[in-house]
Design an enzyme around this catalytic site. Sequence first.
Site, PDB file in Angstrom:
ATOM      1  CG  HIS B 133       4.601  -0.362  44.336  1.00 53.68           C
ATOM      2  ND1 HIS B 133       4.476   0.990  44.104  1.00 53.68           N
ATOM      3  CD2 HIS B 133       5.505  -0.805  43.405  1.00 53.68           C
ATOM      4  CE1 HIS B 133       5.268   1.352  43.101  1.00 53.68           C
ATOM      5  NE2 HIS B 133       5.904   0.278  42.664  1.00 53.68           N
ATOM      6  NE  ARG B 142      -0.182  -3.441  33.932  1.00 57.00           N
ATOM      7  CZ  ARG B 142       0.926  -3.183  34.619  1.00 57.00           C
ATOM      8  NH1 ARG B 142       1.929  -2.529  34.047  1.00 57.00           N
ATOM      9  NH2 ARG B 142       1.073  -3.556  35.870  1.00 57.00           N
ATOM     10  CD  GLU B 199       9.863   3.173  42.862  1.00 59.89           C
ATOM     11  OE1 GLU B 199       8.930   3.208  42.034  1.00 59.89           O
ATOM     12  OE2 GLU B 199      10.716   2.282  42.863  1.00 59.89           O
ATOM     13  CD  GLN B 240       9.315   4.030  36.193  1.00 62.33           C
ATOM     14  OE1 GLN B 240       9.422   4.934  37.014  1.00 62.33           O
ATOM     15  NE2 GLN B 240       8.986   2.795  36.540  1.00 62.33           N
ATOM     16  CB  SER B 257      19.587   3.963  44.386  1.00 61.89           C
ATOM     17  OG  SER B 257      19.199   3.624  43.072  1.00 61.89           O
TER      18      SER B 257
END
Lengths: 415, 415
Positions: B133, B142, B199, B240, B257
């Site tokens: 992940h 990145r 997730e 995010q 969550s």
Amino acid sequence: MHSWIEISPDSDFPIQNLPFGIFETDDRDPRVGVAIGEYVLDLCAVARLNFFELIDIDPNVFHRPYLNDFIALGKPTWRAVRNRVSALLRNDNDEISGSSDMIDKCLVKQSDVRMLMPVKVGNYTDFYSSIEHATNVGTMFRDPKNALLPNWKHIPIGYHGRASSIVVSGTDIRRPNGQTKAPDADAPTFGPSRLLDFELEVAFITGKETKLGESITPNEADNYIFGLVLFNDWSARDMQTWEYVPLGPFLAKSFASSISPWVVTLDALEPFKVKGPAQDPKPLPYLEFSGNHNYDIKLEVLIQPEGAAENSICHSNFKYMYWNMNQQLAHQSSNGCNIQVGDMYASGTISGSDKGSYGSMLELTWRGTQPIKLSDGTERKFINDYDTVIMRGYGERNGIRIGFGEVKGKVLPAL
Amino acid sequence: MHSWIEISPDSDFPIQNLPFGIFETDDRDPRVGVAIGEYVLDLCAVARLNFFELIDIDPNVFHRPYLNDFIALGKPTWRAVRNRVSALLRNDNDEISGSSDMIDKCLVKQSDVRMLMPVKVGNYTDFYSSIEHATNVGTMFRDPKNALLPNWKHIPIGYHGRASSIVVSGTDIRRPNGQTKAPDADAPTFGPSRLLDFELEVAFITGKETKLGESITPNEADNYIFGLVLFNDWSARDMQTWEYVPLGPFLAKSFASSISPWVVTLDALEPFKVKGPAQDPKPLPYLEFSGNHNYDIKLEVLIQPEGAAENSICHSNFKYMYWNMNQQLAHQSSNGCNIQVGDMYASGTISGSDKGSYGSMLELTWRGTQPIKLSDGTERKFINDYDTVIMRGYGERNGIRIGFGEVKGKVLPAL
């Protein structure tokens, strides 16, 4: 307005303040108290003696190890209790003052009490709302020409912190062990942090919950804020540098945060409301507010080496905050995140524009390049073992001083 | 070993599992139960009928809205209770099975109960411990050649999350509003997240506290871990991206969550222990461990559009974790941060090496560039309103299946 209790003009706790806290003595188990001059008014005793009989409140709510159950009763009840306490302590009231037995039952000297954590902290957020602090950090670690990140003037940036390790003033702080890596080293090492710092902050405590999915506006936030404490967000700078990309500060902060024990209510701080810094660009509508929500509260940080005198090293002010508390809470809830009773929301380091107002050693010594000289002849780049860090704060207006007392903690060597 | 209760071979809850949870029915207020096949064993009833008389335990500890008080009693007590429950349910035991009255008092059909949050979560940490992940995210956002940040193989990277908004399976999830900024826009806007994601994670719950300043080793961690749940760390990717530098995820995660309601104990998962991935470079000594601490637990994610069939979109496995739970907890406490009973520590998204094992839409659709086709003819880049996201997990060995049940949540439109 004066009390029948004699109160020194430089006391943080005149009858206009009346902050709430949790205390115990050798004879009294943990319970709610209110600070008045050099005394604590035992609200558990006051309630059991029926002095709150006109307020619809269960006396047992004051016989608790945390304020949470009391503050969950809501702002009208906090106000009614504080107003009644004010009346009982006023110099024209003899309900308590008229009987030495009542006085003995209701008043304890502050020097005889142990102050405990005022609330059970459910959730803790640390904001990053001082523009001078964010600019200093950005200048040191990134680019002086673009010190503020692009999101900073749009978002009251914050992160979730560790609730379990928030401790009350007077608790010794153990220097943390952790991973650090020198810039020229191949691999990190594990051991005591060498760059232990404080952060001068103020935190507010919520006293009203929202449901999951709800959000509140900045103008509604006053009804959710019970009161404020001084907050020292202890920080291990060398651990922070190595760990914080990409998910933010973690073990560099979670070893401890210290708070002052008396929760000063928003009502008590009303006289110190001032206009905050201009916000440009204009915040998005969900962050718009009316009225003043900054507070002119003078803040000071002192270092006291073991066995030596206190050294004042920082004078700052809570009014410097770019983002105010109302905006912070509105932002926190804007995604539907639920607010709970006893949550703690810290301001982030409060720095002003001149060097003497920087709220951390990182900024005061500019990453250790400009050490601070102390009166015992030693100097500090960061905090040494056995140093005590003390923070104090108060507002003053028309000769009336509303103070927070202090938050202090002594650093012990790493295990 | 078999139970006198008939249990389907594909049940998650054979007599070898016996997970703990909190349930209520129209007749029974919130209390502790154990899942067995299609039933719940009411431990409050079992205790009041003196079936635990050889264990030194107050029956009232099972008559609580959270497991915290029970698990605070410590591992020897969890084990004694679970062993006694196992004996009571075994096909050679007639203490309950011998009387229809006892059966009525002690057993409830799962279809008749409402499952509640199993613990009051004091502190919540989300780790980032799947190398696949972290590599996927680093590749997308990145540099594919340096996808992992320099600290990742040295530190079990994690951050503090919001405890208040952790909800039990079945709770609807409100799409969050928040700030987002398009790369080419001058300023952010505020509105419903357009990139809502799940997730796939597993979280462990601690059942033993440490004192502030103490730390524990990975080998000691087993005594602190009560059990595990499935964990859906809902994430708003567009929020995010704009908020997370420099202090990490905040409102992009804190809106909700979701967890599965049954806490599967470490003891029940013992048969599924496997060796984890090789750790190179060798972790620092405080993260060294002996034995196996990875778990072969098959994990699946499904999307069910409103009124349509379930679509399996991910098959992953808990055994892929690079950093194991014992290392995570040792790291969390390595700076002296205190562990509390009821803390929740989530794994971070659990992805494997092949595309079908990626644990988020972000990875499965590679930032939305490769949408997933569903059986109703629609496709998904991220999660739509009225979609239900379901996660399931189980271990299987020698024909015995130990499962978690499921965590599911339906997404409602933003307010």
